[in-house]
Scaffold this motif. Structure first.
Motif, PDB file in Angstrom:
ATOM      1  N   UNK A   1       9.092  -0.530 -18.104  1.00  0.00           N
ATOM      2  CA  UNK A   1       8.859  -0.401 -16.660  1.00  0.00           C
ATOM      3  C   UNK A   1       8.067   0.866 -16.347  1.00  0.00           C
ATOM      4  N   UNK A   2       8.400   1.954 -17.036  1.00  0.00           N
ATOM      5  CA  UNK A   2       7.684   3.208 -16.824  1.00  0.00           C
ATOM      6  C   UNK A   2       6.229   3.081 -17.245  1.00  0.00           C
ATOM      7  N   UNK A   3       5.994   2.401 -18.366  1.00  0.00           N
ATOM      8  CA  UNK A   3       4.614   2.210 -18.836  1.00  0.00           C
ATOM      9  C   UNK A   3       3.816   1.395 -17.824  1.00  0.00           C
ATOM     10  N   UNK A   4       4.446   0.349 -17.281  1.00  0.00           N
ATOM     11  CA  UNK A   4       3.784  -0.472 -16.264  1.00  0.00           C
ATOM     12  C   UNK A   4       3.480   0.350 -15.022  1.00  0.00           C
ATOM     13  N   UNK A   5       4.451   1.141 -14.593  1.00  0.00           N
ATOM     14  CA  UNK A   5       4.275   1.985 -13.416  1.00  0.00           C
ATOM     15  C   UNK A   5       3.164   3.004 -13.643  1.00  0.00           C
ATOM     16  N   UNK A   6       3.110   3.566 -14.845  1.00  0.00           N
ATOM     17  CA  UNK A   6       2.074   4.557 -15.160  1.00  0.00           C
ATOM     18  C   UNK A   6       0.683   3.923 -15.143  1.00  0.00           C
ATOM     19  N   UNK A   7       0.572   2.707 -15.681  1.00  0.00           N
ATOM     20  CA  UNK A   7      -0.732   2.036 -15.710  1.00  0.00           C
ATOM     21  C   UNK A   7      -1.253   1.797 -14.299  1.00  0.00           C
ATOM     22  N   UNK A   8      -0.391   1.265 -13.439  1.00  0.00           N
ATOM     23  CA  UNK A   8      -0.808   1.010 -12.057  1.00  0.00           C
ATOM     24  C   UNK A   8      -1.057   2.324 -11.334  1.00  0.00           C
ATOM     25  N   UNK A   9      -0.224   3.342 -11.613  1.00  0.00           N
ATOM     26  CA  UNK A   9      -0.408   4.654 -10.993  1.00  0.00           C
ATOM     27  C   UNK A   9      -1.735   5.287 -11.357  1.00  0.00           C
ATOM     28  N   UNK A  10      -2.128   5.161 -12.622  1.00  0.00           N
ATOM     29  CA  UNK A  10      -3.413   5.720 -13.052  1.00  0.00           C
ATOM     30  C   UNK A  10      -4.570   5.022 -12.346  1.00  0.00           C
ATOM     31  N   UNK A  11      -4.466   3.710 -12.205  1.00  0.00           N
ATOM     32  CA  UNK A  11      -5.515   2.964 -11.497  1.00  0.00           C
ATOM     33  C   UNK A  11      -5.602   3.404 -10.042  1.00  0.00           C
ATOM     34  N   UNK A  12      -4.446   3.541  -9.384  1.00  0.00           N
ATOM     35  CA  UNK A  12      -4.442   3.956  -7.980  1.00  0.00           C
ATOM     36  C   UNK A  12      -4.958   5.374  -7.820  1.00  0.00           C
ATOM     37  N   UNK A  13      -4.591   6.265  -8.740  1.00  0.00           N
ATOM     38  CA  UNK A  13      -5.070   7.650  -8.655  1.00  0.00           C
ATOM     39  C   UNK A  13      -6.587   7.711  -8.761  1.00  0.00           C
ATOM     40  N   UNK A  14      -7.151   6.857  -9.626  1.00  0.00           N
ATOM     41  CA  UNK A  14      -8.609   6.801  -9.740  1.00  0.00           C
ATOM     42  C   UNK A  14      -9.233   6.351  -8.419  1.00  0.00           C
ATOM     43  N   UNK A  15      -8.644   5.330  -7.800  1.00  0.00           N
ATOM     44  CA  UNK A  15      -9.171   4.835  -6.521  1.00  0.00           C
ATOM     45  C   UNK A  15      -9.008   5.883  -5.435  1.00  0.00           C
ATOM     46  N   UNK A  16      -7.848   6.548  -5.410  1.00  0.00           N
ATOM     47  CA  UNK A  16      -7.636   7.597  -4.420  1.00  0.00           C
ATOM     48  C   UNK A  16      -8.676   8.701  -4.581  1.00  0.00           C
ATOM     49  N   UNK A  17      -9.004   9.022  -5.849  1.00  0.00           N
ATOM     50  CA  UNK A  17     -10.017  10.052  -6.094  1.00  0.00           C
ATOM     51  C   UNK A  17     -11.369   9.665  -5.515  1.00  0.00           C
ATOM     52  N   UNK A  18     -11.733   8.371  -5.663  1.00  0.00           N
ATOM     53  CA  UNK A  18     -13.002   7.906  -5.113  1.00  0.00           C
ATOM     54  C   UNK A  18     -12.957   7.875  -3.577  1.00  0.00           C
ATOM     55  N   UNK A  19     -11.781   7.549  -3.023  1.00  0.00           N
ATOM     56  CA  UNK A  19     -11.649   7.534  -1.563  1.00  0.00           C
ATOM     57  C   UNK A  19     -11.673   8.945  -0.977  1.00  0.00           C
ATOM     58  N   UNK A  20     -11.418   9.941  -1.828  1.00  0.00           N
ATOM     59  CA  UNK A  20     -11.386  11.322  -1.333  1.00  0.00           C
ATOM     60  C   UNK A  20     -12.704  11.715  -0.678  1.00  0.00           C
ATOM     61  N   UNK A  21     -13.832  11.153  -1.164  1.00  0.00           N
ATOM     62  CA  UNK A  21     -15.129  11.480  -0.565  1.00  0.00           C
ATOM     63  C   UNK A  21     -15.155  11.057   0.900  1.00  0.00           C
ATOM     64  N   UNK A  22     -14.665   9.838   1.172  1.00  0.00           N
ATOM     65  CA  UNK A  22     -14.649   9.358   2.562  1.00  0.00           C
ATOM     66  C   UNK A  22     -13.748  10.237   3.421  1.00  0.00           C
ATOM     67  N   UNK A  23     -12.629  10.677   2.868  1.00  0.00           N
ATOM     68  CA  UNK A  23     -11.708  11.520   3.637  1.00  0.00           C
ATOM     69  C   UNK A  23     -12.324  12.895   3.881  1.00  0.00           C
ATOM     70  N   UNK A  24     -13.068  13.412   2.895  1.00  0.00           N
ATOM     71  CA  UNK A  24     -13.757  14.696   3.085  1.00  0.00           C
ATOM     72  C   UNK A  24     -14.771  14.592   4.215  1.00  0.00           C
ATOM     73  N   UNK A  25     -15.534  13.492   4.227  1.00  0.00           N
ATOM     74  CA  UNK A  25     -16.507  13.292   5.306  1.00  0.00           C
ATOM     75  C   UNK A  25     -15.794  13.183   6.648  1.00  0.00           C
ATOM     76  N   UNK A  26     -14.628  12.502   6.662  1.00  0.00           N
ATOM     77  CA  UNK A  26     -13.864  12.386   7.908  1.00  0.00           C
ATOM     78  C   UNK A  26     -13.387  13.753   8.385  1.00  0.00           C
ATOM     79  N   UNK A  27     -12.972  14.609   7.462  1.00  0.00           N
ATOM     80  CA  UNK A  27     -12.552  15.968   7.832  1.00  0.00           C
ATOM     81  C   UNK A  27     -13.734  16.736   8.418  1.00  0.00           C
ATOM     82  N   UNK A  28     -14.914  16.561   7.829  1.00  0.00           N
ATOM     83  CA  UNK A  28     -16.109  17.188   8.395  1.00  0.00           C
ATOM     84  C   UNK A  28     -16.334  16.698   9.824  1.00  0.00           C
ATOM     85  N   UNK A  29     -16.012  15.421  10.055  1.00  0.00           N
ATOM     86  CA  UNK A  29     -16.161  14.893  11.405  1.00  0.00           C
ATOM     87  C   UNK A  29     -15.232  15.575  12.394  1.00  0.00           C
TER      88      UNK A  29
END
Length: 859
Positions: free
Chosen positions: A719-747
């Motif tokens: 279960x932990x391995x499964x959770x880690x795999x999905x967590x790593x995928x989500x963290x990667x997506x969150x990292x890519x979304x960070x650019x949009x959030x940075x632009x929003x903060x600039x706004x």
């Protein structure tokens, strides 16, 4: 020319106010260009690698794939007899031919049994040292392996794991474990994209990788002078017949590049998608910037109209400013994109995938795409403010500056927003009610788009109510300063709505993915708890099959009640309706598998599928071919003969584990597949005796000490391995979304900065009647916080709605649990308040430094 001069003057007069909008354009363009440069560079790297490593013609065993993947179901690569080399040498136009052996179905460990495989996901390859490899590898230390006690390692792997000459290395294959000492270290003469490569002498490679001498996996053929690769291929095929796979250097390189290119295309379009989100957020920033600039210059524009400027000229003047902003931001963004690409290459290097800046590829289309995209998006975003500027009348010069109101436009906006939102809600409802995931996904996509646009359009209406609620909860505790902050946020609902919408987009995606990820983990966990009755799962995390020796070690571990083997076989299935389904997979296991994994059936019992000459099919297959309990299915095993198996069970499609599997017993399969061609186990399950789980866990790990390629997991580990795999995928997506959030903060920063300029006289008057600098700064910070929380509330609410609908579609695939990750949602909401505080630092500081008298005198 007058319009251009006016635009240039206004642009540079407000260059400070334009800066943050330019940064938003810069970041968005940089992400696009960086993605294109990075993926083009990776393509160039792999092109050079494949071109350098491909011989003029390569002969492989017929079972080998086009990309060189050589793992068979028995864990060994498909091979050819050694006499093939002699036949190839006898073909016309052949200058030389050399037999080689290599395999990627290996695990390589050091003396402490720690893996030497790349952490980047790159392959581990062990092969025979040959002349073709010497074209791309240069021995920098020691000498090439000449006997079974020697092995050569690539320099990148040696550096990463601190290997030196004389260090002991173990090569673990389906044949067994071979131990040798490092005799040489070789460096790549081309870029190594992340593989770990080890070389043995030819005879040792044959015995270690295949288990028999006088066989080869490939023959590298070099053409004589004046002979083309195509002609050489024809000659070799004529000499060998059609029993082997023969490819030219171009065909080999193209096959490898196609395989890599599919992955690179997925990565490229995913990153461009996130860049598009950043552009969308940037649009709100640009609209807000120009809307506020137009409002602040209402009197100036009115004077221009009074002295003869036409609406078109005023409109063109604002659009020209946007054009300048787009050009400046895009040019800087193209340059920054190259920097981002280099940064990504360095980042990949840290994970083990080495990319050389010598291969940096900047196609002419990249800056063109960046410039066109940045300029077009900026001009389109400025169109509405420019159109609004053109409507300013000459009489506006006699009034106080302020944005002209349009009640009719407000009503149209409200009606349109409600219609779009309603359409989005309807789309989400239809998606949740769909009977098929494919049908529902279309409604989900439509619902997401319409609801997002609807919330953006209706944002100003929502701002009035939500800001008051947030003000009552968050701001009232700060007394008069809090009330003033609330009124400032409510002063221009359109501005507040647009600013909040920029933040809303990124947080909506974060919330949606969090709900989907959390629901996937919860659903899989529930399936494990309800379906898996075994205590331990033994497997290789890289797909390497489990050898009979390792299975025997598992069975010998004390404290176990039973051990279940699990294999996969390829077969063609012919059903009573006369149809043949080619390339189906049959899951062969011991009868105890029915106890280890409880699979729901719609007819019959799964345990009966493990009776002699019996099998199960899944529900969809049974419906398609009109199969019932007792139906006969002809199963033509790829590596054996044909069996007539009776359907004893039909499994439900409403499962996650082994969804779509067809089962039979290993003993049944063994009657039709020769022992030497029986595939190795994919998994092994072990169940401890009652009350001996902890002791059995320890004994299993001890029993597999000499097999470090396999991992023992209990259900908690799994279960932990499964959770880690999905967590790593989500963290990667969150990292890519960070650019949009940075632009929003600039706004948010830009909105507050322009708002401070707009309220200069008001701020001066408040300071004159006793408002302290500290109170003023607090007021601006609180205004920023409430705007950020408004955007977060919209985004998180919208995202949870999307996520819940997506989970309903996943439920059709067996993922039935909806799990809202409240800690994540609440954490993001609270973090949004800190985002608001951060965004207000500079505007609040500048407001506090204003000279009171000068501020009051401002016109």
């Amino acid at each position: 020319m007058t319009v251009l001069r006016t635009s240039m003057r206004n642009f540079f007069a407000h260059k400070g106010r334009m800066a943050l909008s330019a940064v938003a354009v810069l970041l968005s363009v940089a992400f696009v260009c960086g993605t294109l440069v990075f993926t083009d560079t990776m393509n160039t790297t792999f092109d050079k690698l494949f071109a350098a490593t491909s011989s003029d013609v390569t002969v492989s065993a017929k079972g080998a794939s086009d990309t060189g993947e050589t793992t068979a179901k028995n864990g060994k690569p498909p091979v050819m007899p050694a006499d093939v080399v002699g036949k190839v040498r006898g073909a016309a136009g052949v200058k030389s031919a050399e037999g080689t052996v290599f395999s990627s179905a290996v695990t390589v460990v050091d003396a402490d049994k720690d893996s030497l495989s790349p952490t980047s996901g790159g392959p581990t390859i062990v092969g025979s040292w040959n002349a073709n490899e010497a074209r791309t590898m240069k021995i920098t230390k020691g000498a090439a392996p000449e006997n079974s006690g020697q092995i050569m390692v690539d320099a990148d792997t040696a550096d990463k794991h601190h290997l030196e000459l004389g260090d002991e290395i173990g090569v673990i294959t389906a044949v067994g474990t071979h131990t040798a000492k490092v005799s040489a270290i070789a460096s790549f003469t081309v870029t190594n994209p992340g593989a770990a490569i080890f070389y043995l002498d030819t005879r040792t490679a044959q015995e270690t990788l295949v288990g028999e001498p006088d066989v080869f996996t490939d023959v590298n053929v070099t053409a004589a002078a004046g002979v083309s690769d195509a002609q050489l291929k024809k000659n070799v095929v004529a000499a060998l017949g059609g029993d082997y796979k023969v490819q030219t250097a171009k065909e080999t390189a193209d096959a490898n590049q196609k395989d890599v290119g599919e992955f690179l295309n997925v990565m490229k379009y995913a990153m461009l998608g996130f860049a598009g989100i950043a552009f969308l957020v940037g649009i709100f920033l640009i609209i807000n910037t120009f809307s506020m600039l137009v409002a602040q210059r209402t009197r100036e524009i009115g004077l221009m109209r009074a002295i003869g400027s036409s609406r078109r000229q005023v409109n063109r003047s604002v659009l020209a400013e946007a054009l300048l902003l787009g050009v400046v931001g895009s040019v800087l963004g193209v340059g920054a994109g190259v920097g981002i690409a280099v940064g990504l290459m360095k980042l990949m290097g840290m994970t083990g995938m080495n990319l050389s800046t010598d291969d940096l590829t900047v196609a002419w289309t990249t800056p063109v795409v960046g410039l066109v995209l940045g300029v077009v998006v900026t001009v389109l975003a400025a169109y509405l403010p420019a159109r609004r500027a053109g409507k300013v009348s000459p009489m506006a010069a006699l009034r106080d500056a302020g944005a002209p109101t349009d009640a009719k436009a407000g009503v149209v906006r409200a009606v349109l927003g409600l219609l779009l939102t309603g359409g989005g809600v309807a789309g989400l409802y239809l998606a949740s009610a769909a009977d098929k995931a494919s049908e529902g996904s279309l409604w989900l996509g439509l619902g997401v788009v319409l609801s997002l646009i609807g919330f953006v359009v209706i944002g100003p209406l929502l701002a009035g109510g939500l800001v008051r609620v947030l003000g009552a909860i968050v701001l009232r505790a700060f007394g008069p300063v809090g009330r003033m902050a609330e009124r400032n946020a409510l002063r221009n609902p359109r501005r507040t709505g647009a600013t909040g919408a920029a933040l809303m987009i990124g947080l909506a995606l974060v919330a949606c993915l969090s709900v989907v990820g959390s629901s996937m983990v919860a659903s899989a966990t529930e399936q494990l708890d309800s379906s898996v009755g075994t205590d331990f799962i033994i497997q290789n995390d890289n797909g390497q099959l489990i050898t009979p020796q390792a299975v025997q070690a598992v069975k010998s571990a004390p404290g176990l009640e039973r051990v279940t083997e699990y294999k996969l076989l390829d077969a063609d299935l012919t059903t009573p309706d006369g149809k043949t389904s080619k390339g189906e997979t049959l899951n062969a296991a011991d009868p105890s598998y029915a106890t280890d994994v409880s699979t729901e059936t719609v007819a019959g019992k799964l345990a009966d599928a493990y009776r002699p000459d019996s099998m199960s099919v899944f529900e969809g297959f049974a419906e398609e071919h009109h199969l019932t309990i007792g139906s006969k299915v002809e199963v033509a095993f790829q590596d054996g003969t044909t069996a007539a198996l009776t359907v004893r069970a039909i499994t439900s499609d409403e499962v996650v584990i082994d969804k779509g599997a067809m089962y039979a017993s290993i003993s049944t399969v063994a009657k039709y597949v020769p022992a030497e061609k029986m595939p190795l186990d994919q998994l092994v399950f072990a169940t401890a005796k009652e009350g001996q789980q902890d002791a059995a866990y320890t004994s299993l790990k001890t029993a597999l000490h000499d097999y470090p390629q396999y991992t023992v997991r209990d259900q908690t580990d799994y279960k932990e391995a499964l959770k880690d795999q999905i967590g790593q995928m989500l963290n990667l997506i969150y990292g890519l979304l960070a650019l949009a959030i940075i632009v929003a903060v600039l706004g948010v920063v830009n909105t507050l900065a322009l708002s401070v300029v707009e309220r200069t006289r008001e701020i001066g008057l408040m300071r004159a009647i006793g408002l302290s600098r500290r109170q003023l700064r607090r007021m601006i910070r609180l205004e920023s916080v409430v705007i950020a929380l408004f955007g977060a509330l919209l985004g998180l609410g919208l995202g949870m709605g999307w996520g819940a609908t997506a989970q309903q579609l996943l439920a059709l695939e067996g993922l039935t649990v909806l799990d809202i990750p409240w800690p994540t949602i609440l954490g993001v909401f609270v973090a949004s308040a800190f985002v608001g505080l951060f965004a207000a630092l500079i505007p609040a500081f500048r407001a506090g430094r204003m000279n009171v008298l000068n501020a009051i005198a401002t016109d």
